[in-house]
Design an enzyme around this catalytic site. Structure first.
Site, PDB file in Angstrom:
ATOM      1  N   ASN A 155      -9.328  -1.212 -13.555  1.00 31.14           N
ATOM      2  CA  ASN A 155      -9.003  -0.714 -14.900  1.00 31.14           C
ATOM      3  C   ASN A 155      -8.153  -1.659 -15.733  1.00 31.14           C
ATOM      4  O   ASN A 155      -8.131  -1.546 -16.951  1.00 31.14           O
ATOM      5  CB  ASN A 155      -8.378   0.680 -14.827  1.00 31.14           C
ATOM      6  CG  ASN A 155      -6.975   0.663 -14.294  1.00 31.14           C
ATOM      7  OD1 ASN A 155      -6.608  -0.215 -13.514  1.00 31.14           O
ATOM      8  ND2 ASN A 155      -6.167   1.625 -14.711  1.00 31.14           N
TER       9      ASN A 155
ATOM     10  N   GLY B 197      -4.069   0.817  -6.902  1.00 27.65           N
ATOM     11  CA  GLY B 197      -5.323   1.570  -6.893  1.00 27.65           C
ATOM     12  C   GLY B 197      -5.072   3.020  -6.534  1.00 27.65           C
ATOM     13  O   GLY B 197      -4.004   3.562  -6.820  1.00 27.65           O
ATOM     14  N   SER B 198      -6.060   3.612  -5.870  1.00 27.98           N
ATOM     15  CA  SER B 198      -5.976   5.049  -5.628  1.00 27.98           C
ATOM     16  C   SER B 198      -5.012   5.358  -4.482  1.00 27.98           C
ATOM     17  O   SER B 198      -4.747   4.516  -3.618  1.00 27.98           O
ATOM     18  CB  SER B 198      -7.360   5.603  -5.290  1.00 27.98           C
ATOM     19  OG  SER B 198      -7.718   5.211  -3.989  1.00 27.98           O
TER      20      SER B 198
ATOM     21  N   GLY C 264      -4.787   3.293  -1.011  1.00 27.66           N
ATOM     22  CA  GLY C 264      -3.485   2.649  -0.828  1.00 27.66           C
ATOM     23  C   GLY C 264      -2.837   3.046   0.482  1.00 27.66           C
ATOM     24  O   GLY C 264      -2.294   2.203   1.203  1.00 27.66           O
TER      25      GLY C 264
ATOM     26  N   GLU D  19       1.106   0.493  -5.635  1.00 32.08           N
ATOM     27  CA  GLU D  19       1.199   1.045  -6.988  1.00 32.08           C
ATOM     28  C   GLU D  19       0.036   2.022  -7.106  1.00 32.08           C
ATOM     29  O   GLU D  19      -1.116   1.602  -7.185  1.00 32.08           O
ATOM     30  CB  GLU D  19       1.052  -0.113  -7.986  1.00 32.08           C
ATOM     31  CG  GLU D  19       1.627   0.157  -9.322  1.00 32.08           C
ATOM     32  CD  GLU D  19       3.074   0.517  -9.227  1.00 32.08           C
ATOM     33  OE1 GLU D  19       3.369   1.718  -9.424  1.00 32.08           O
ATOM     34  OE2 GLU D  19       3.905  -0.352  -8.935  1.00 32.08           O
TER      35      GLU D  19
ATOM     36  N   CYS E  21      -3.359   4.277 -15.053  1.00 36.69           N
ATOM     37  CA  CYS E  21      -2.467   5.110 -14.232  1.00 36.69           C
ATOM     38  C   CYS E  21      -1.318   5.630 -15.057  1.00 36.69           C
ATOM     39  O   CYS E  21      -0.618   6.542 -14.641  1.00 36.69           O
ATOM     40  CB  CYS E  21      -2.010   4.460 -12.947  1.00 36.69           C
ATOM     41  SG  CYS E  21      -1.781   2.749 -13.005  1.00 36.69           S
TER      42      CYS E  21
ATOM     43  N   GLU F  28       6.727  -4.078 -10.095  1.00 36.05           N
ATOM     44  CA  GLU F  28       6.082  -5.312 -10.504  1.00 36.05           C
ATOM     45  C   GLU F  28       6.644  -5.710 -11.865  1.00 36.05           C
ATOM     46  O   GLU F  28       7.335  -4.932 -12.519  1.00 36.05           O
ATOM     47  CB  GLU F  28       4.573  -5.090 -10.621  1.00 36.05           C
ATOM     48  CG  GLU F  28       3.993  -4.526  -9.343  1.00 36.05           C
ATOM     49  CD  GLU F  28       2.495  -4.654  -9.262  1.00 36.05           C
ATOM     50  OE1 GLU F  28       1.811  -3.765  -9.760  1.00 36.05           O
ATOM     51  OE2 GLU F  28       2.019  -5.664  -8.696  1.00 36.05           O
TER      52      GLU F  28
HETATM   53  C1  UN1 Z   1      -2.435   0.704 -15.002  1.00 40.22           C
HETATM   54  O1  UN1 Z   1      -3.057   1.593 -15.564  1.00 40.22           O
HETATM   55  O2  UN1 Z   1      -2.543   0.529 -13.776  1.00 40.22           O
HETATM   56  O3  UN1 Z   1       1.515   0.549 -19.399  1.00 40.22           O
HETATM   57  C2  UN1 Z   1      -1.584  -0.291 -15.704  1.00 40.22           C
HETATM   58  C3  UN1 Z   1       0.306   0.407 -19.548  1.00 40.22           C
HETATM   59  C4  UN1 Z   1      -0.322  -0.941 -19.252  1.00 40.22           C
HETATM   60  C5  UN1 Z   1      -0.540  -1.112 -17.792  1.00 40.22           C
HETATM   61  C6  UN1 Z   1      -1.258   0.027 -17.121  1.00 40.22           C
HETATM   62  N1  UN1 Z   1       0.561  -1.982 -19.745  1.00 40.22           N
HETATM   63  O4  UN1 Z   1      -0.417   1.308 -19.939  1.00 40.22           O
END
Ligand code: UN1
Length: 487
Positions: A134, A209-210, A214, A232, A266, A447
């Protein structure tokens, strides 16, 4: 050699690239090559490593348009967001390059005279990175650049759903001066992923990922450790709306937060926790805006919402909407799986969906859906709203909209999440601050920001005693314990 096709989610008959499925033996060869190259890289002074990473920032910026089109084609993001994905990688490279000339450790006063105490950061060796589809350029960048700056070799396995984006990202970095052997890409699914995570020479694994994958990766990696594993994972991000908030701002934020990237971040806003006195007006206006969002080809600049990444993903989201209705929610707008979007033969879309009447204990209020679905809940006072925000197993990002500075800061303090926004939606984290979450969202790592390098380096504590005699820490030059005779 086994291969797989990466296809365009908007038109799955369109093949973006055909990639090899790497075997465990090929992963082993990639790790060995990266390990070899790493020995030389570790001797390159950090500022010189940083210069190469700075060159990557320029090279990625130079290919931004081309890369954004590829992200849009392969991952289905609308063009403007695909550009943001690439820009996030450019920003990350620039930030990490700067860190190459920043403080690299700490010095502390020793408790003894003529003695020095400091820390330095050492490379881990080879790191294994497993990245999702994504943010197919940004997330590799979040991991690759800090890992390289810290002096490591890298083997990255991108998602099978957007592998070409990662390849072009890596090619761009290599053209900009990163040694090719140092930065290796392997492709495929669980087999190469697991081979990488459990490899004896891989000292750190970083996974985004999921939740299910994970956990599997982490368990396998730790069983065959020792190594660090950073995870993450999911989110169930909420936006609190107080009655005094600027509702125009709330609506812009909710539309972008919930329906941007078709809800497949996410960080996507999946819950709106609203004060009852404004809920009707707010829902009415969000529904009006959501109903006017144009589904379409993500490469068409007029499109607002692209497809879901696969037909299965769209079916899963549609089934979750049905389940929410069965649990008592009402579909205020959207709700349908669409396969008839113009110029998108075979693409699976979900209409931007607003669910009202969602109870805090319902699945739609608790589970990550990873689609364009916004569940509206109500809470009268701030503590109740924060209780709802915190009442899920994830803690990635959250937002509060209010003009009351005291309520805003109280929410910032009491929300249990890694990222909190005031008067801005739950998406759109910048690379200068740490990214990550609490509870089941991760395992404590962050991160980006100055934290990025920590997960890819080992701290070494160094003591130098130039007193030319034995000095005993905690004993010499300290007040004696009553009855102590001394040595
Ligand atoms: C993600 O969906 O794994 O804060 C990362 C945000 C983006 C990064 C999303 N800068 O929505």
């Amino acid at each position: 050699m086994a291969t797989f096709d990466s296809v365009s989610p908007a038109r799955p008959a369109e093949v973006v690239a055909t990639l090899p499925v790497h075997t465990a033996a090929e992963v082993d060869a990639a790790v060995a090559a990266a390990a070899d190259a790493q020995r030389a890289w570790a001797r390159v002074p950090v500022p010189a490593r940083a210069e190469r990473i700075g060159a990557c920032a320029a090279a990625l910026a130079g290919r931004k348009h081309e890369l954004a089109r590829l992200v849009s084609w392969e991952a289905g993001k609308v063009l403007v967001e695909a550009g943001g994905d690439v820009q996030e990688a450019v920003d990350m490279a620039g930030f990490v390059a700067g860190q190459g000339r920043a403080a690299w450790g700490e010095t502390v006063p020793s408790e003894l005279a003529s003695k020095l105490a400091w820390t330095s950061r050492q490379p881990i060796g080879v790191v294994g990175l497993i990245t999702p589809w994504n943010f197919p350029v940004a997330i590799p960048a979040w991991k690759v650049f800090p890992a390289l700056l810290a002096g490591n070799g890298v083997v990255i396995k991108p998602s099978e759903l957007a592998p070409r984006c990662c390849e072009v990202f890596v090619e761009t970095c290599i053209d900009a001066g990163i040694p090719a052997e140092l930065l290796q890409v392997v492709h495929g699914g669980a087999e190469p992923g697991e081979a990488l995570a459990v490899h004896g020479a891989v000292g750190a694994v970083s996974f985004t990922g999921s939740v299910a994958t994970g956990r599997r990766v982490a368990v396998a990696a730790m069983e065959r450790g020792p190594r660090t594993v950073s995870l993450e994972l999911g989110g169930k991000n909420a936006m609190i709306v107080r009655a005094d908030a600027d509702l125009d701002l709330v609506i812009d934020g909710a539309i972008f937060g919930a329906f941007g990237t078709a809800g497949q971040r996410c960080t996507s806003t999946s819950r709106l926790v609203v004060e009852p006195s404004v809920v009707d007006e707010l829902v009415g206006r969000i529904v009006d805006r959501a109903g006017r969002l144009r589904l379409g080809d993500p490469l068409d600049p007029a499109t607002d919402v692209g497809p879901l990444i696969t037909a299965q993903a769209a079916e899963r989201v549609a089934a979750a909407i049905d389940a929410a209705v069965a649990e008592g929610a009402r579909v205020a707008c959207g709700g349908k799986l669409r396969r008839d979007v113009p110029h998108c033969g075979g693409g699976s879309f979900v209409e931007p969906t607003v669910l009202t009447g969602v109870k805090p204990e319902a699945r739609a209020a608790k589970e990550e859906l990873f689609g364009p679905v916004l569940a509206v809940l109500e809470a009268t006072d701030l503590d109740e709203a924060v209780g709802i925000v915190n009442g899920v197993e994830f803690g990635l990002s959250a937002a509060v909209y209010t003009r009351d500075i005291n309520e805003a800061l109280r929410a910032v303090e009491t929300i249990d999440a890694g990222i909190v926004y005031v008067n801005a939606p739950t998406i759109g984290a910048e690379i200068g601050l740490p990214f990550g979450g609490t509870k089941h969202t991760g395992n404590g790592f962050r991160e980006a920001g100055t934290h990025g390098i920590r997960q890819f380096s080992q701290v070494k504590s160094v003591y130098v005693d130039y007193s030319q005699r034995l000095q005993r820490a905690q004993i010499d030059n300290r007040p004696p314990v009553p009855g102590e005779t001394g040595a």
